[in-house]
Scaffold this motif. Structure first.
Motif, PDB file in Angstrom:
ATOM      1  N   ALA A 244       0.834  -1.190   0.000  1.00  0.00           N
ATOM      2  CA  ALA A 244       0.000   0.000   0.000  1.00  0.00           C
ATOM      3  C   ALA A 244       0.878   1.252   0.000  1.00  0.00           C
ATOM      4  N   PRO A 245       0.431   2.325  -0.676  1.00  0.00           N
ATOM      5  CA  PRO A 245       1.270   3.538  -0.751  1.00  0.00           C
ATOM      6  C   PRO A 245       1.575   4.141   0.610  1.00  0.00           C
ATOM      7  N   GLU A 246       0.589   4.086   1.561  1.00  0.00           N
ATOM      8  CA  GLU A 246       0.876   4.658   2.882  1.00  0.00           C
ATOM      9  C   GLU A 246       1.861   3.798   3.657  1.00  0.00           C
ATOM     10  N   HIS A 247       1.885   2.486   3.366  1.00  0.00           N
ATOM     11  CA  HIS A 247       2.872   1.608   4.003  1.00  0.00           C
ATOM     12  C   HIS A 247       4.275   1.992   3.545  1.00  0.00           C
ATOM     13  N   ILE A 248       4.409   2.306   2.259  1.00  0.00           N
ATOM     14  CA  ILE A 248       5.709   2.728   1.725  1.00  0.00           C
ATOM     15  C   ILE A 248       6.129   4.058   2.348  1.00  0.00           C
ATOM     16  N   ARG A 249       5.152   4.982   2.539  1.00  0.00           N
ATOM     17  CA  ARG A 249       5.485   6.308   3.082  1.00  0.00           C
ATOM     18  C   ARG A 249       5.894   6.238   4.547  1.00  0.00           C
ATOM     19  N   THR A 250       5.112   5.500   5.348  1.00  0.00           N
ATOM     20  CA  THR A 250       5.280   5.565   6.806  1.00  0.00           C
ATOM     21  C   THR A 250       5.991   4.364   7.406  1.00  0.00           C
ATOM     22  N   GLY A 251       5.991   3.244   6.703  1.00  0.00           N
ATOM     23  CA  GLY A 251       6.549   2.022   7.271  1.00  0.00           C
ATOM     24  C   GLY A 251       5.585   1.309   8.199  1.00  0.00           C
ATOM     25  N   LYS A 252       4.373   1.862   8.387  1.00  0.00           N
ATOM     26  CA  LYS A 252       3.388   1.252   9.278  1.00  0.00           C
ATOM     27  C   LYS A 252       2.576   0.206   8.531  1.00  0.00           C
ATOM     28  N   ALA A 253       2.519  -0.993   9.094  1.00  0.00           N
ATOM     29  CA  ALA A 253       1.669  -2.050   8.544  1.00  0.00           C
ATOM     30  C   ALA A 253       0.378  -2.074   9.342  1.00  0.00           C
ATOM     31  N   THR A 254      -0.757  -1.936   8.667  1.00  0.00           N
ATOM     32  CA  THR A 254      -2.060  -1.865   9.331  1.00  0.00           C
ATOM     33  C   THR A 254      -3.051  -2.789   8.632  1.00  0.00           C
ATOM     34  N   LYS A 255      -4.272  -2.832   9.185  1.00  0.00           N
ATOM     35  CA  LYS A 255      -5.339  -3.580   8.517  1.00  0.00           C
ATOM     36  C   LYS A 255      -5.574  -3.007   7.114  1.00  0.00           C
ATOM     37  N   PHE A 256      -5.441  -1.692   6.997  1.00  0.00           N
ATOM     38  CA  PHE A 256      -5.686  -1.050   5.693  1.00  0.00           C
ATOM     39  C   PHE A 256      -4.642  -1.488   4.665  1.00  0.00           C
ATOM     40  N   SER A 257      -3.376  -1.619   5.096  1.00  0.00           N
ATOM     41  CA  SER A 257      -2.348  -2.061   4.146  1.00  0.00           C
ATOM     42  C   SER A 257      -2.572  -3.519   3.756  1.00  0.00           C
ATOM     43  N   ASP A 258      -3.072  -4.345   4.691  1.00  0.00           N
ATOM     44  CA  ASP A 258      -3.453  -5.718   4.337  1.00  0.00           C
ATOM     45  C   ASP A 258      -4.593  -5.724   3.327  1.00  0.00           C
ATOM     46  N   MET A 259      -5.548  -4.784   3.478  1.00  0.00           N
ATOM     47  CA  MET A 259      -6.664  -4.718   2.535  1.00  0.00           C
ATOM     48  C   MET A 259      -6.177  -4.371   1.138  1.00  0.00           C
ATOM     49  N   PHE A 260      -5.160  -3.491   1.055  1.00  0.00           N
ATOM     50  CA  PHE A 260      -4.592  -3.153  -0.258  1.00  0.00           C
ATOM     51  C   PHE A 260      -3.989  -4.406  -0.898  1.00  0.00           C
ATOM     52  N   SER A 261      -3.226  -5.177  -0.108  1.00  0.00           N
ATOM     53  CA  SER A 261      -2.645  -6.429  -0.623  1.00  0.00           C
ATOM     54  C   SER A 261      -3.746  -7.386  -1.069  1.00  0.00           C
ATOM     55  N   PHE A 262      -4.825  -7.450  -0.275  1.00  0.00           N
ATOM     56  CA  PHE A 262      -5.938  -8.338  -0.625  1.00  0.00           C
ATOM     57  C   PHE A 262      -6.580  -7.894  -1.938  1.00  0.00           C
ATOM     58  N   GLY A 263      -6.653  -6.574  -2.169  1.00  0.00           N
ATOM     59  CA  GLY A 263      -7.200  -6.081  -3.436  1.00  0.00           C
ATOM     60  C   GLY A 263      -6.372  -6.541  -4.618  1.00  0.00           C
ATOM     61  N   ALA A 264      -5.030  -6.457  -4.478  1.00  0.00           N
ATOM     62  CA  ALA A 264      -4.156  -6.946  -5.554  1.00  0.00           C
ATOM     63  C   ALA A 264      -4.343  -8.438  -5.758  1.00  0.00           C
TER      64      ALA A 264
END
Length: 671
Positions: A512-532
């Motif tokens: 997820a783009p915010e994961h790249i920016r902040t280094g924070k892994a969240t439920k939202f970044s998992d959702m981005f991976s799930f979308g891919a």
């Protein structure tokens, strides 16, 4: 006078050429070989390369360089050699290292290492094309570092100890039947090595010396087609290299013949020196009966002690006090070694970004497992990491691969998972698989993964962020049910807590783009991976793929363009044919776009995704969510300058194993 000088020059050139063209030693009584290391000549004419000295090297080279290249076209001439060797371990059946017939630019191999390096190379020049070293190894140890096939093999080495070709030691009889041959049985074995300069082919043949020099097997044991012109220099030294490690053996050469541009002369077997045997002592009964029994008993006890010591060294593990509390979650390396039959290539299931995975069966429980070997260089954060691994081992869900536990040994960590007989999902999506998944199977897999992620995000005692949801980490059981696996990058935190910043980890195309920016892994970044993941399953394509040397296609952009044109089904996998439910395919594609939104809060939660997939609630109309190409951007182009990322040589083929370089090791940095 001038003619006299010309004649003398011609005579000297002819003499040198003849001297350096061939030789034969039926024993080495007065051979004038160039010896180095612990190599020596015995009183009866044996060439003894090694003895009972641990971690030592022994070399023997013909003293003069041999001219190998045809001066007219710089190609390597044909050459042939035959020799008889014997390996006598100090403590059978533990044989130690082997012997290498070697062609080298120098009369010796300076700066090389003993043990598994066989006196040929060291850890810095192994594999260097500037070595200009050709060898045929007769190896009696399996070193996984060099992908050895077993502990009794013959290999052709070219500048590298990972053999260009290798095979178990043996020979073919007159009927073409293969006969195994133990290289370290202590008895003489004859070897023939032939290089055809026209066909550019290397043949290696073995046989017990009892077969006789005139009865060379007609079928070679090992062959390799390789032009040696770029490997060998014009002049090379020929000889033997051997080494010892913790286990020692005596390596003998009994006779040796060599020739360029022709067949090496046959050895006279009857003239070869004999290997020594124990002398008989005929004196008192004590000497003939009692003393041998005492010595035999003593030898037996010593052997048991050596075996125990070797096993302790072989199966040594790192075990610290704090690990005792983890009990059954910690496996013994010995059990995993035997479960995987020594981590042999035959049991290799796959190679991922962080290690190699082997199939195994735990001896005590007969449980089928997959064992992942992960190398690491740092123990920073090890206690916290193992704590998380053990915690993840308590996860129980039908759509998650069960992580049974771990093992630590030397410079590696081993993770033990359930074995999934149908392998990973990506094997059924790409590269013309033998079995095609129909839409019903794909849809069931998608719902299964979604159910597993709901459990990780909301239903377990802690929040588990997977950080690497993708097709290659979705494994299939015997009924093709989905199991999300590979928790090597997962992060845990308490419900309601704010995840802390860690080092970037994951796979290009799923981050997820915010994961790249902040280094924070969240439920939202998992959702981005799930979308891919949704889009790759529905489209049968990777999130990013190459279409040329310098051009890549982003899958989410292609799906978005189809949606804008009013025909989102155009993006579906062409291999689905006509046997699919169009409403379900359309739902998955739209969900993939929704989960790929660059704004984290615009993505649905995983429980909501499950409700969409089960058709419990309708999917909102996408235009009402203000989707646009800018809103769907992966964000990589914008942020690549700030993060060093690694790319595969062929992204379309290897993307599933490509990870961000700053998390190349499971245990470096943020772990």
């Amino acid at each position: 006078m001038f003619l006299k000088h010309v004649f003398m020059l011609f005579f000297l050139v002819t003499l040198v050429a003849s001297v350096d063209n061939s030789f034969i030693y039926n024993g080495f009584q007065s051979s004038h070989l160039n010896l180095d290391g612990i190599a020596e000549l015995t009183s009866n004419g044996l060439l003894k390369l090694t003895n009972d000295t641990e971690r030592a090297k022994g070399y023997a080279f013909y003293p003069n360089p041999i001219v190998f290249k045809n001066t007219s076209n710089e190609s390597v001439s044909s050459f042939s050699t035959t020799f008889v060797f014997a390996i006598r371990p100090q403590y059978p059946p533990f044989s130690g290292q082997g012997i290498v017939f070697v062609l080298s630019p120098t009369k010796g191999l300076p700066n090389s290492l003993p043990s598994q390096y066989l006196g040929l190379f060291n850890d810095s020049n192994n594999g260097n094309s500037n070595n200009h070293v050709f060898g045929v190894e007769l190896d009696t140890r399996q070193d996984l570092q060099f992908d050895d096939i077993n502990d009794n093999h013959v290999g052709i080495d070219i500048n590298y100890l990972k053999s260009a070709n290798s095979t178990p030691a043996g020979y073919y009889n007159d009927h073409g039947q293969f006969r195994e041959l133990s290289l370290s049985n202590g008895f003489p074995i004859q070897v023939w090595i032939d290089y055809d300069g026209v066909k550019k082919k290397i043949d290696v043949t073995l046989a017990p010396m009892s077969v006789g020099a005139s009865n060379k097997p007609t079928q070679p044991l090992l062959s390799l087609t390789k032009d040696l012109s770029s490997i060998l220099n014009n002049r090379m030294y020929v000889g033997f290299s051997s080494s010892t490690g913790l286990l020692v053996a005596s390596h003998y050469i009994l006779g040796w013949s060599f020739k360029v541009n022709g067949q090496a002369q046959n050895l006279e077997i009857s003239e070869l020196p004999k290997l020594t045997v124990f002398a008989e002592v005929k004196k008192s009964k004590f000497l003939t009966v009692g003393l041998p029994l005492i010595l035999l008993s003593l030898l037996f006890m010593i052997t048991l002690g050596v075996i125990y010591y070797i096993k302790r060294k072989m199966f040594a593990e790192i075990l610290e006090d704090w690990e005792h509390e983890y009990g059954p979650h910690r496996f013994k390396f010995k059990d995993l070694y035997f479960a995987t039959k020594g981590f042999r290539e035959k049991g290799l299931l796959g190679v991922g970004g962080f290690g190699r995975v082997y199939k195994g069966v735990i001896p005590s429980s007969k449980l089928e497992v997959a064992v992942k070997r992960v190398s690491h260089e740092s123990r920073q954060g090890m206690r916290e990491f193992v704590s998380e691994i053990v915690s993840i081992g308590r996860l129980r869900h039908r759509n998650l691969v069960h992580l049974h536990g771990y093992c630590r040994r030397k410079s590696e960590l081993l993770l033990v998972y359930d074995y999934m007989p149908n392998g990973s999902l990506d094997n059924y999506l790409y590269n013309q698989p033998k079995v095609r998944l129909n839409w019903s199977q794909r849809y069931r897999i998608i719902k299964g993964v979604a159910s597993g992620v709901v459990y990780l995000h909301e239903e377990w005692e802690k929040v588990v962020i997977h950080r690497d949801i993708k097709a290659s980490n979705v494994l299939l059981d015997s009924e093709f049910n989905a199991r999300l696996g590979d928790f090597g990058l997962s992060r845990l935190y308490d419900h309601g807590a704010d995840p802390h910043t860690t080092h970037l980890a994951g796979t290009i195309g799923y981050l997820a783009p915010e994961h790249i920016r902040t280094g924070k892994a969240t439920k939202f970044s998992d959702m981005f991976s799930f979308g891919a993941f949704l889009l790759e399953v529905a489209c049968g394509r990777r999130p990013i793929s190459n279409v040329g040397e310098n051009e890549s296609v982003i899958l989410v952009d292609c799906v978005f363009e189809c949606w804008k044109r009013g025909d989102i089904l155009e993006a579906k996998d062409v291999n689905l044919g006509t046997n699919y439910v169009s409403e379900e395919v359309e739902l998955v594609l739209k969900l993939g776009l929704l989960c790929s939104h660059s704004e984290p809060l615009a993505r649905p939660g995983m429980r909501q995704v499950v409700q969409y997939l089960e058709r419990d609630i309708p999917l909102p109309d996408l235009p009402s969510l203000s989707l646009s190409s800018s809103g769907l951007t992966f964000g990589y182009q914008e942020y690549f300058e700030d993060f060093p990322l690694s790319y595969p040589s062929s992204m379309d083929k290897t993307m599933s194993h490509t990870s961000v370089s700053i998390s190349d090791s499971l245990l470096s940095g943020g772990r």
